[in-house]
Design a protein around this motif. Structure first.
Motif, PDB file in Angstrom:
ATOM      1  N   GLN A 123      59.991  23.539  18.556  1.00 25.61           N
ATOM      2  CA  GLN A 123      60.297  23.994  17.198  1.00 25.61           C
ATOM      3  C   GLN A 123      61.215  22.998  16.481  1.00 25.61           C
ATOM      4  O   GLN A 123      61.007  22.667  15.309  1.00 25.61           O
ATOM      5  CB  GLN A 123      60.956  25.377  17.245  1.00 25.61           C
ATOM      6  CG  GLN A 123      61.566  25.849  15.934  1.00 25.61           C
ATOM      7  CD  GLN A 123      60.546  26.005  14.828  1.00 25.61           C
ATOM      8  OE1 GLN A 123      59.378  26.281  15.092  1.00 25.61           O
ATOM      9  NE2 GLN A 123      60.973  25.813  13.591  1.00 25.61           N
ATOM     10  N   VAL A 124      62.230  22.506  17.192  1.00 24.85           N
ATOM     11  CA  VAL A 124      63.146  21.526  16.600  1.00 24.85           C
ATOM     12  C   VAL A 124      62.401  20.255  16.215  1.00 24.85           C
ATOM     13  O   VAL A 124      62.697  19.621  15.187  1.00 24.85           O
ATOM     14  CB  VAL A 124      64.293  21.199  17.585  1.00 24.85           C
ATOM     15  CG1 VAL A 124      65.147  20.047  17.071  1.00 24.85           C
ATOM     16  CG2 VAL A 124      65.156  22.433  17.820  1.00 24.85           C
ATOM     17  N   GLU A 125      61.409  19.887  17.013  1.00 29.82           N
ATOM     18  CA  GLU A 125      60.694  18.629  16.801  1.00 29.82           C
ATOM     19  C   GLU A 125      59.588  18.741  15.759  1.00 29.82           C
ATOM     20  O   GLU A 125      59.064  17.724  15.310  1.00 29.82           O
ATOM     21  CB  GLU A 125      60.104  18.158  18.130  1.00 29.82           C
ATOM     22  CG  GLU A 125      59.736  16.694  18.176  1.00 29.82           C
ATOM     23  CD  GLU A 125      60.925  15.773  17.992  1.00 29.82           C
ATOM     24  OE1 GLU A 125      60.756  14.724  17.346  1.00 29.82           O
ATOM     25  OE2 GLU A 125      62.019  16.094  18.500  1.00 29.82           O
ATOM     26  N   ARG A 126      59.226  19.939  15.357  1.00 25.33           N
ATOM     27  CA  ARG A 126      58.149  20.099  14.381  1.00 25.33           C
ATOM     28  C   ARG A 126      58.490  19.399  13.079  1.00 25.33           C
ATOM     29  O   ARG A 126      59.635  19.436  12.623  1.00 25.33           O
ATOM     30  CB  ARG A 126      57.871  21.585  14.122  1.00 25.33           C
ATOM     31  CG  ARG A 126      57.183  22.276  15.284  1.00 25.33           C
ATOM     32  CD  ARG A 126      56.755  23.695  14.931  1.00 25.33           C
ATOM     33  NE  ARG A 126      55.942  24.233  16.004  1.00 25.33           N
ATOM     34  CZ  ARG A 126      56.325  25.217  16.820  1.00 25.33           C
ATOM     35  NH1 ARG A 126      57.515  25.771  16.674  1.00 25.33           N
ATOM     36  NH2 ARG A 126      55.523  25.640  17.774  1.00 25.33           N
ATOM     37  N   SER A 261      55.060  17.282  21.801  1.00 21.76           N
ATOM     38  CA  SER A 261      55.038  17.532  20.361  1.00 21.76           C
ATOM     39  C   SER A 261      54.039  16.651  19.618  1.00 21.76           C
ATOM     40  O   SER A 261      53.818  16.860  18.418  1.00 21.76           O
ATOM     41  CB  SER A 261      56.444  17.314  19.773  1.00 21.76           C
ATOM     42  OG  SER A 261      57.358  18.228  20.317  1.00 21.76           O
ATOM     43  N   LEU A 262      53.464  15.684  20.301  1.00 19.53           N
ATOM     44  CA  LEU A 262      52.586  14.730  19.620  1.00 19.53           C
ATOM     45  C   LEU A 262      51.349  15.369  19.000  1.00 19.53           C
ATOM     46  O   LEU A 262      51.023  15.077  17.834  1.00 19.53           O
ATOM     47  CB  LEU A 262      52.181  13.620  20.587  1.00 19.53           C
ATOM     48  CG  LEU A 262      51.306  12.500  19.995  1.00 19.53           C
ATOM     49  CD1 LEU A 262      52.040  11.799  18.852  1.00 19.53           C
ATOM     50  CD2 LEU A 262      50.930  11.504  21.093  1.00 19.53           C
ATOM     51  N   ALA A 267      48.429  16.646  13.988  1.00 23.32           N
ATOM     52  CA  ALA A 267      47.703  17.641  13.202  1.00 23.32           C
ATOM     53  C   ALA A 267      48.392  17.875  11.863  1.00 23.32           C
ATOM     54  O   ALA A 267      47.727  17.984  10.818  1.00 23.32           O
ATOM     55  CB  ALA A 267      47.590  18.946  13.982  1.00 23.32           C
ATOM     56  N   TYR A 268      49.720  17.953  11.875  1.00 20.19           N
ATOM     57  CA  TYR A 268      50.486  18.155  10.641  1.00 20.19           C
ATOM     58  C   TYR A 268      50.271  16.997   9.677  1.00 20.19           C
ATOM     59  O   TYR A 268      50.009  17.203   8.486  1.00 20.19           O
ATOM     60  CB  TYR A 268      51.961  18.288  10.989  1.00 20.19           C
ATOM     61  CG  TYR A 268      52.873  18.512   9.799  1.00 20.19           C
ATOM     62  CD1 TYR A 268      53.219  19.808   9.403  1.00 20.19           C
ATOM     63  CD2 TYR A 268      53.409  17.438   9.086  1.00 20.19           C
ATOM     64  CE1 TYR A 268      54.061  20.015   8.321  1.00 20.19           C
ATOM     65  CE2 TYR A 268      54.239  17.637   7.997  1.00 20.19           C
ATOM     66  CZ  TYR A 268      54.577  18.936   7.629  1.00 20.19           C
ATOM     67  OH  TYR A 268      55.404  19.127   6.552  1.00 20.19           O
ATOM     68  N   HIS A 272      48.350  17.223   6.015  1.00 21.60           N
ATOM     69  CA  HIS A 272      49.061  16.924   4.779  1.00 21.60           C
ATOM     70  C   HIS A 272      48.536  15.663   4.104  1.00 21.60           C
ATOM     71  O   HIS A 272      48.670  15.530   2.883  1.00 21.60           O
ATOM     72  CB  HIS A 272      50.559  16.831   5.052  1.00 21.60           C
ATOM     73  CG  HIS A 272      51.208  18.178   5.140  1.00 21.60           C
ATOM     74  ND1 HIS A 272      51.665  18.850   4.031  1.00 21.60           N
ATOM     75  CD2 HIS A 272      51.434  19.002   6.193  1.00 21.60           C
ATOM     76  CE1 HIS A 272      52.155  20.015   4.390  1.00 21.60           C
ATOM     77  NE2 HIS A 272      52.031  20.139   5.704  1.00 21.60           N
ATOM     78  N   ALA A 273      47.928  14.768   4.850  1.00 23.10           N
ATOM     79  CA  ALA A 273      47.298  13.619   4.208  1.00 23.10           C
ATOM     80  C   ALA A 273      46.147  14.083   3.316  1.00 23.10           C
ATOM     81  O   ALA A 273      45.998  13.631   2.168  1.00 23.10           O
ATOM     82  CB  ALA A 273      46.812  12.631   5.251  1.00 23.10           C
ATOM     83  N   LEU A 274      45.356  15.003   3.840  1.00 18.72           N
ATOM     84  CA  LEU A 274      44.253  15.549   3.037  1.00 18.72           C
ATOM     85  C   LEU A 274      44.779  16.393   1.881  1.00 18.72           C
ATOM     86  O   LEU A 274      44.261  16.319   0.753  1.00 18.72           O
ATOM     87  CB  LEU A 274      43.334  16.387   3.924  1.00 18.72           C
ATOM     88  CG  LEU A 274      42.563  15.630   5.012  1.00 18.72           C
ATOM     89  CD1 LEU A 274      41.798  16.605   5.905  1.00 18.72           C
ATOM     90  CD2 LEU A 274      41.600  14.635   4.384  1.00 18.72           C
ATOM     91  N   LEU A 275      45.800  17.194   2.146  1.00 18.66           N
ATOM     92  CA  LEU A 275      46.377  18.024   1.085  1.00 18.66           C
ATOM     93  C   LEU A 275      46.970  17.161  -0.018  1.00 18.66           C
ATOM     94  O   LEU A 275      46.823  17.475  -1.210  1.00 18.66           O
ATOM     95  CB  LEU A 275      47.450  18.942   1.670  1.00 18.66           C
ATOM     96  CG  LEU A 275      48.159  19.882   0.680  1.00 18.66           C
ATOM     97  CD1 LEU A 275      47.166  20.825   0.005  1.00 18.66           C
ATOM     98  CD2 LEU A 275      49.261  20.674   1.387  1.00 18.66           C
TER      99      LEU A 275
END
Length: 307
Positions: A123-126, A261-262, A267-268, A272-275
């Motif tokens: 969670q911290v690394e997200r 976390s990779l 995925a994030y 967000h690149a597409l968004l």
């Protein structure tokens, strides 16, 4: 996020000069809501109810704006050049831990006593946690776009210990009439506090405290330089905590940061690149519909925003 923004929202709604959006967190600019609604919809969120006279100051409180990128904030500045920005900072470890408890205990409806350290580490690394925690980045981005004088930096500790001074400094910055006495009902009131949203208490594990200190020491050092020593106590505490390391903690850090976390980070970033492409195209639509956003700002949208 997790820095008293809901309390500030409810208090500012009581001030005679301020018209806040009925929805506390509009999350409009360069977020998915911007794909559904246009600038006229945004303006309508600040219309007074029941035909009342407009108030001189209009704004919204959306903590997620702290995560926006420089190009996005630059475009907000072309649309709302007169906006005044309010940012409240909380001790880095306190804020991250409060967000983690909120995510697991309130949003995911889990018993936080049963959440293991490994889940908290992820969670911290997200990325969303990292972006909300990098105060230096947020201040630089918004200051670059609007100018340093447009940004007011307050502190959660002052909100807790001296809410009148905290509040009047915000009111002065946005141009509201001061001094203004805080309504008595809000003097000791906590709004949306973590312990009221999460069913069980959970002390922060030592490894999580160390991990946050290790992750945020360097950004906090840069922040302290930017704020001319105002958070030197935070820096000293983070240094002391990071110095209390153990070999097992360092191994967990490497596994979490570069392996566990990779997948979520990739995925994030991909999402967000597409968004971002969709949001950029949507902004171009705004430009075509209104001539240029600068013209809309001059005609209709001179808003004072508290972000």
């Amino acid at each position: 996020m997790r820095c008293g923004s809901t309390w500030l929202y409810q208090v500012l709604k009581c001030h005679p000069d301020v018209q806040l959006a009925e929805c506390k967190e509009l999350d409009f600019f360069f977020m998915r809501k911007m794909l559904r609604y246009d600038l006229r919809w945004y303006e309508e969120q600040f219309e007074p109810a029941n035909g009342a006279e407009p108030k001189p100051l209009r704004g919204e409180i959306s903590p997620l704006y702290a995560r926006l990128k420089q190009w996005q904030v630059n475009r907000i500045a072309t649309l709302l050049p007169a906006a005044r920005i309010v940012l409240t900072l909380r001790h880095p470890i306190e804020r991250v831990w409060s967000q983690a408890l909120y995510e697991f205990g309130h949003r995911s409806h889990r018993d936080v006593r049963k959440v293991g350290p490994a889940e908290f580490l992820r969670q911290v690394e997200r990325p969303r946690s990292q972006l909300s925690s990098d105060y230096y980045r947020t201040i630089k981005i918004w200051s670059n776009a609007f100018g340093r004088d447009a940004l007011h930096v307050g502190f959660f500790d002052q909100l807790r210990e001296d809410p009148d001074t905290y509040l009047n400094s915000v009111l002065k910055h946005i141009g509201a009439s001061i001094p203004w006495t805080l309504p008595e009902e809000f003097r000791k009131k906590k709004v949306w506090a973590t312990n009221s949203l999460v069913a069980h208490d959970r002390e922060i594990p030592e490894i999580i405290r160390w991990y946050i200190a290790d992750r945020l020491l360097e950004p906090t050092e840069r922040l302290n330089e930017l704020l001319e020593g105002r958070v030197s106590a935070w820096v000293e505490e983070l240094r002391n905590i990071r110095g209390q390391t153990r070999l097992s903690w360092r191994i967990s850090r490497e596994l979490n940061r570069f392996l566990l976390s990779l997948p979520e980070r990739l995925a994030y970033e991909g999402f967000h690149a597409l968004l971002d492409v969709r949001l950029w195209l949507r902004w171009r639509q705004f430009q075509k519909l209104s001539g240029r956003p600068e013209n809309v700002a001059k005609q209709d949208l001179q808003l004072h925003g508290s972000y």
